[in-house]
Scaffold this motif. Structure first.
Motif, PDB file in Angstrom:
ATOM      1  N   GLY A  60       0.817  -1.217   0.000  1.00 30.93           N
ATOM      2  CA  GLY A  60       0.000   0.000   0.000  1.00 30.93           C
ATOM      3  C   GLY A  60       0.847   1.260   0.000  1.00 30.93           C
ATOM      4  N   LEU A  61       1.884   1.260   0.810  1.00 36.23           N
ATOM      5  CA  LEU A  61       2.775   2.410   0.882  1.00 36.23           C
ATOM      6  C   LEU A  61       3.500   2.641  -0.440  1.00 36.23           C
ATOM      7  N   MET A  62       3.942   1.566  -1.074  1.00 36.68           N
ATOM      8  CA  MET A  62       4.632   1.721  -2.360  1.00 36.68           C
ATOM      9  C   MET A  62       3.692   2.239  -3.443  1.00 36.68           C
ATOM     10  N   VAL A  63       2.441   1.809  -3.429  1.00 35.19           N
ATOM     11  CA  VAL A  63       1.466   2.324  -4.403  1.00 35.19           C
ATOM     12  C   VAL A  63       1.265   3.815  -4.199  1.00 35.19           C
ATOM     13  N   ILE A  64       1.067   4.238  -2.964  1.00 36.76           N
ATOM     14  CA  ILE A  64       0.874   5.670  -2.688  1.00 36.76           C
ATOM     15  C   ILE A  64       2.115   6.463  -3.083  1.00 36.76           C
ATOM     16  N   ARG A  65       3.272   5.958  -2.724  1.00 31.82           N
ATOM     17  CA  ARG A  65       4.510   6.651  -3.099  1.00 31.82           C
ATOM     18  C   ARG A  65       4.597   6.825  -4.614  1.00 31.82           C
ATOM     19  N   LYS A  66       4.283   5.768  -5.360  1.00 33.59           N
ATOM     20  CA  LYS A  66       4.361   5.843  -6.822  1.00 33.59           C
ATOM     21  C   LYS A  66       3.422   6.907  -7.362  1.00 33.59           C
ATOM     22  N   LEU A  67       2.261   7.050  -6.754  1.00 33.55           N
ATOM     23  CA  LEU A  67       1.296   8.054  -7.203  1.00 33.55           C
ATOM     24  C   LEU A  67       1.772   9.477  -6.930  1.00 33.55           C
ATOM     25  N   PHE A  68       2.730   9.643  -6.039  1.00 32.05           N
ATOM     26  CA  PHE A  68       3.325  10.957  -5.793  1.00 32.05           C
ATOM     27  C   PHE A  68       4.339  11.342  -6.861  1.00 32.05           C
ATOM     28  N   SER A  70       7.634  11.787  -9.081  1.00 31.71           N
ATOM     29  CA  SER A  70       9.092  11.856  -8.968  1.00 31.71           C
ATOM     30  C   SER A  70       9.589  12.028  -7.536  1.00 31.71           C
ATOM     31  N   ALA A  71       8.720  12.347  -6.608  1.00 26.48           N
ATOM     32  CA  ALA A  71       9.128  12.474  -5.206  1.00 26.48           C
ATOM     33  C   ALA A  71       9.672  11.152  -4.663  1.00 26.48           C
ATOM     34  N   PHE A  72       9.264  10.049  -5.271  1.00 27.91           N
ATOM     35  CA  PHE A  72       9.716   8.730  -4.841  1.00 27.91           C
ATOM     36  C   PHE A  72      10.337   7.961  -6.001  1.00 27.91           C
ATOM     37  N   ALA A  73      11.243   8.615  -6.685  1.00 29.57           N
ATOM     38  CA  ALA A  73      11.943   7.999  -7.820  1.00 29.57           C
ATOM     39  C   ALA A  73      12.963   6.982  -7.305  1.00 29.57           C
ATOM     40  N   GLY A  74      13.327   6.067  -8.182  1.00 32.24           N
ATOM     41  CA  GLY A  74      14.376   5.094  -7.848  1.00 32.24           C
ATOM     42  C   GLY A  74      14.069   4.302  -6.600  1.00 32.24           C
ATOM     43  N   ASP A  75      15.096   4.112  -5.783  1.00 33.60           N
ATOM     44  CA  ASP A  75      14.974   3.311  -4.566  1.00 33.60           C
ATOM     45  C   ASP A  75      14.089   3.948  -3.500  1.00 33.60           C
ATOM     46  N   ASP A  76      13.773   5.236  -3.633  1.00 36.83           N
ATOM     47  CA  ASP A  76      12.893   5.872  -2.654  1.00 36.83           C
ATOM     48  C   ASP A  76      11.516   5.212  -2.639  1.00 36.83           C
ATOM     49  N   LEU A  77      11.126   4.606  -3.743  1.00 38.09           N
ATOM     50  CA  LEU A  77       9.835   3.935  -3.818  1.00 38.09           C
ATOM     51  C   LEU A  77       9.754   2.767  -2.835  1.00 38.09           C
ATOM     52  N   ASN A  79      12.134   1.986  -0.332  1.00 37.58           N
ATOM     53  CA  ASN A  79      12.881   2.163   0.904  1.00 37.58           C
ATOM     54  C   ASN A  79      12.014   1.889   2.135  1.00 37.58           C
ATOM     55  N   LYS A  80      12.409   0.903   2.921  1.00 42.36           N
ATOM     56  CA  LYS A  80      11.738   0.494   4.155  1.00 42.36           C
ATOM     57  C   LYS A  80      10.294   0.045   3.944  1.00 42.36           C
ATOM     58  N   ALA A  81       9.940  -0.322   2.716  1.00 42.94           N
ATOM     59  CA  ALA A  81       8.587  -0.808   2.434  1.00 42.94           C
ATOM     60  C   ALA A  81       8.607  -2.172   1.755  1.00 42.94           C
ATOM     61  N   ILE A  82       9.658  -2.487   1.033  1.00 49.08           N
ATOM     62  CA  ILE A  82       9.731  -3.745   0.297  1.00 49.08           C
ATOM     63  C   ILE A  82       9.968  -4.904   1.266  1.00 49.08           C
ATOM     64  N   SER A  83       9.310  -6.005   1.006  1.00 50.26           N
ATOM     65  CA  SER A  83       9.442  -7.196   1.842  1.00 50.26           C
ATOM     66  C   SER A  83      10.792  -7.871   1.609  1.00 50.26           C
ATOM     67  N   ALA A  84      11.298  -8.483   2.658  1.00 49.47           N
ATOM     68  CA  ALA A  84      12.529  -9.273   2.530  1.00 49.47           C
ATOM     69  C   ALA A  84      12.304 -10.473   1.615  1.00 49.47           C
ATOM     70  N   ASP A  85      11.048 -10.868   1.445  1.00 43.99           N
ATOM     71  CA  ASP A  85      10.693 -12.006   0.595  1.00 43.99           C
ATOM     72  C   ASP A  85      10.236 -11.580  -0.801  1.00 43.99           C
ATOM     73  N   ALA A  86      10.473 -10.335  -1.168  1.00 49.18           N
ATOM     74  CA  ALA A  86      10.024  -9.814  -2.460  1.00 49.18           C
ATOM     75  C   ALA A  86      10.638 -10.593  -3.614  1.00 49.18           C
ATOM     76  N   THR A  87       9.822 -10.811  -4.642  1.00 52.48           N
ATOM     77  CA  THR A  87      10.317 -11.464  -5.851  1.00 52.48           C
ATOM     78  C   THR A  87      10.536 -10.443  -6.969  1.00 52.48           C
ATOM     79  N   ARG A  88      10.116  -9.202  -6.733  1.00 52.99           N
ATOM     80  CA  ARG A  88      10.358  -8.119  -7.696  1.00 52.99           C
ATOM     81  C   ARG A  88      11.373  -7.158  -7.094  1.00 52.99           C
TER      82      ARG A  88
END
Length: 107
Positions: A60-68, A70-77, A79-88
């Motif tokens: 949810g946080l990554m979706v909201i960040r993306k909608l903002f 360029s404020a969350f470009a690159g790794d800012d999208l 950062n501290k939101a991606i799961s350790a088990d992420a496959t993407r």
């Protein structure tokens, strides 16, 4: 906003989901918005990092960040939101959310 509210569960039940967030030109009722977002949870479409679950402070946080934008470009999208088990990875998540939020004016 409604997506992350829905991911918080019963705290935004009923009209609390859409309160001050739904457009006056919306074509879905509050109940239909609940159902629409829930279908994205149930079929894991909102699992943007691919870890097999949909969470408010992750996906949810990554979706909201993306909608903002360029404020969350690159790794800012992610950062501290991606799961350790992420496959993407971060780039793939950027692409995934972009594809999910692109409106096809023809279809």
């Amino acid at each position: 906003l409604m997506v992350i509210r829905k991911l918080f569960g019963s705290a935004f039940a009923g009209d609390a989901l859409t309160a001050k967030a739904i457009s006056s030109s919306a074509t879905r009722s509050t109940d239909e918005v609940h159902e629409y977002i829930q279908s994205g949870v149930d079929n894991l479409m909102l699992d943007v990092d691919g870890d097999g679950k949909v969470t408010a402070f992750g996906d949810g946080l990554m979706v909201i960040r993306k909608l903002f934008g360029s404020a969350f470009a690159g790794d800012d999208l992610t950062n501290k939101a991606i799961s350790a088990d992420a496959t993407r990875n971060t780039d793939e998540i950027h692409e995934y959310i972009s594809a999910m939020t692109t409106v096809d004016p023809i279809g």
